[in-house]
Design a protein around this motif. Structure first.
Motif, PDB file in Angstrom:
ATOM      1  N   ARG A  65      42.790  47.950  36.003  1.00 25.16           N
ATOM      2  CA  ARG A  65      41.945  47.207  37.009  1.00 25.16           C
ATOM      3  C   ARG A  65      42.588  46.598  38.176  1.00 25.16           C
ATOM      4  O   ARG A  65      43.485  46.015  38.171  1.00 25.16           O
ATOM      5  CB  ARG A  65      40.795  45.870  36.031  1.00 25.16           C
ATOM      6  N   ILE A  66      41.755  47.056  39.340  1.00 28.22           N
ATOM      7  CA  ILE A  66      42.349  46.612  40.577  1.00 28.22           C
ATOM      8  C   ILE A  66      41.993  45.596  41.160  1.00 28.22           C
ATOM      9  O   ILE A  66      40.438  45.309  40.925  1.00 28.22           O
ATOM     10  CB  ILE A  66      42.216  47.815  41.571  1.00 28.22           C
ATOM     11  N   ASN A  67      42.699  44.688  41.556  1.00 29.76           N
ATOM     12  CA  ASN A  67      42.211  43.300  42.325  1.00 29.76           C
ATOM     13  C   ASN A  67      42.044  43.552  43.716  1.00 29.76           C
ATOM     14  O   ASN A  67      42.876  43.469  44.611  1.00 29.76           O
ATOM     15  CB  ASN A  67      43.241  42.250  42.060  1.00 29.76           C
ATOM     16  N   THR A  68      40.718  43.801  43.898  1.00 31.02           N
ATOM     17  CA  THR A  68      40.319  44.233  45.294  1.00 31.02           C
ATOM     18  C   THR A  68      40.231  43.135  46.453  1.00 31.02           C
ATOM     19  O   THR A  68      40.311  43.633  47.539  1.00 31.02           O
ATOM     20  CB  THR A  68      38.760  44.641  45.218  1.00 31.02           C
ATOM     21  N   GLY A  69      40.820  41.905  45.932  1.00 27.24           N
ATOM     22  CA  GLY A  69      40.754  40.906  46.913  1.00 27.24           C
ATOM     23  C   GLY A  69      42.207  40.805  47.591  1.00 27.24           C
ATOM     24  O   GLY A  69      42.419  40.186  48.447  1.00 27.24           O
ATOM     25  N   ARG A  70      43.044  41.571  47.037  1.00 29.60           N
ATOM     26  CA  ARG A  70      44.531  41.699  47.535  1.00 29.60           C
ATOM     27  C   ARG A  70      44.799  42.779  48.663  1.00 29.60           C
ATOM     28  O   ARG A  70      44.070  43.791  48.747  1.00 29.60           O
ATOM     29  CB  ARG A  70      45.515  41.984  46.377  1.00 29.60           C
ATOM     30  N   ALA A 130      46.012  45.915  47.474  1.00 24.38           N
ATOM     31  CA  ALA A 130      44.832  46.895  46.748  1.00 24.38           C
ATOM     32  C   ALA A 130      44.000  47.560  47.699  1.00 24.38           C
ATOM     33  O   ALA A 130      43.736  48.722  47.558  1.00 24.38           O
ATOM     34  CB  ALA A 130      44.164  45.895  45.813  1.00 24.38           C
ATOM     35  N   ALA A 190      33.870  45.879  39.527  1.00 21.06           N
ATOM     36  CA  ALA A 190      35.018  46.034  39.062  1.00 21.06           C
ATOM     37  C   ALA A 190      35.496  47.436  39.525  1.00 21.06           C
ATOM     38  O   ALA A 190      34.727  48.455  39.631  1.00 21.06           O
ATOM     39  CB  ALA A 190      35.062  45.855  37.506  1.00 21.06           C
ATOM     40  N   HIS A 227      38.498  50.342  38.866  1.00 18.72           N
ATOM     41  CA  HIS A 227      39.552  50.886  37.932  1.00 18.72           C
ATOM     42  C   HIS A 227      40.220  51.844  38.260  1.00 18.72           C
ATOM     43  O   HIS A 227      39.515  52.792  38.800  1.00 18.72           O
ATOM     44  CB  HIS A 227      38.910  50.779  36.442  1.00 18.72           C
ATOM     45  N   GLY A 238      47.180  44.001  41.417  1.00 18.01           N
ATOM     46  CA  GLY A 238      46.479  43.468  40.188  1.00 18.01           C
ATOM     47  C   GLY A 238      46.714  41.782  40.090  1.00 18.01           C
ATOM     48  O   GLY A 238      46.554  41.227  41.085  1.00 18.01           O
ATOM     49  N   TRP A 239      46.760  41.587  38.902  1.00 17.20           N
ATOM     50  CA  TRP A 239      46.896  39.892  38.460  1.00 17.20           C
ATOM     51  C   TRP A 239      48.148  39.858  37.851  1.00 17.20           C
ATOM     52  O   TRP A 239      48.179  39.933  36.556  1.00 17.20           O
ATOM     53  CB  TRP A 239      45.818  39.714  37.574  1.00 17.20           C
ATOM     54  N   THR A 297      48.192  37.214  34.782  1.00 16.94           N
ATOM     55  CA  THR A 297      47.129  37.383  33.860  1.00 16.94           C
ATOM     56  C   THR A 297      46.448  38.677  32.862  1.00 16.94           C
ATOM     57  O   THR A 297      46.005  38.724  32.316  1.00 16.94           O
ATOM     58  CB  THR A 297      45.776  36.647  34.297  1.00 16.94           C
TER      59      THR A 297
END
Length: 227
Positions: free
Chosen positions: A7-12, A15, A56, A58, A77-78, A81
């Motif tokens: 899963r990609i953290n699109t807020g970064r 990313a 989300a 991916h 990513g995260w 976590t």
């Protein structure tokens, strides 16, 4: 073979840079393998971006080697976590049999070759309409060992036109620079539907080698789910 989902953290920021460039994403995917990957006639690394309705995003990867996505976790990513999920894909592939019915998703680059007159060389160009994009997929189903399920007449929105149980959607034009060699433009679309396996060996080859062109840029990967 391995199937990986991340899963990609699109807020970064990292990313967003990867999502904006299929060339950058391809490079990041290939960095996931310690093995030296050279072009062969065997299974290859395939990847696809899935953007779901709940926002989300991916990254899905099918590969002959187990990937290490540590760098992607750190960039997109995260890191504290969340990691990624990798499954041994081979037992699943071996269980596929002719007659099995599955739901499928495929992102592909449907193209054809045209020329304006007999004196010109043929030119590869993208199919732009859903009906021609679907025909591109139907033309490849026999050689790829599957048959897309047909709809009953009472389920067709337009009889004679809406005959197959597949949705063509998510068309997007990708344009990016290729290592200083000019720009590459390709059209990618996503197919969601149901199919029946007709030739298990040919179908396994399609799942591990990919369908169509643009495989380095997120096209060609088909995945399955229970129908």
């Amino acid at each position: 073979m391995y199937l990986t989902r991340f899963r990609i953290n699109t807020g970064r920021v990292g990313a967003r840079k990867l999502l904006a460039s299929p060339q950058a994403m391809h490079a990041a995917v290939m960095m996931s393998f310690a093995e030296t990957l050279t072009p062969t006639d065997g299974p290859r690394v395939l990847w696809r971006l899935d953007r779901n309705g709940n926002a989300a995003t991916h990254l899905c990867i099918v590969s002959p080697y187990r990937p290490d996505l540590t760098h992607l976790v750190e960039q997109a990513g995260w890191p504290t976590t969340a990691r990624w999920e990798t499954y041994d894909y081979t037992p699943f592939l071996k269980r596929l049999n002719a007659g099995d019915t599955w739901a499928f998703r495929l992102t592909a680059n449907p193209v054809h070759h045209i020329r304006r007159n007999d004196t010109e060389p043929t030119k590869r160009t993208a199919h732009l309409t859903p009906i021609h994009q679907l025909r591109w997929l139907l033309d490849r189903q026999e050689a790829s060992g599957f048959k897309i399920t047909e709809k009953a007449q009472d389920k067709q929105l337009a009889q004679g036109l809406d005959t197959h149980d597949v949705l063509v959607h998510g068309r997007r034009q990708l344009r990016f620079s290729k290592g200083g060699k000019g720009h590459v433009t390709l059209v990618a679309v996503t197919f969601d539907g149901h199919l029946q396996i007709t030739n298990a060996d040919a179908f396994r080859a399609a799942l591990t080698h990919g369908l169509g062109r643009g495989k380095a840029y997120g096209c060609g990967l088909m995945t399955l789910a229970p129908a």
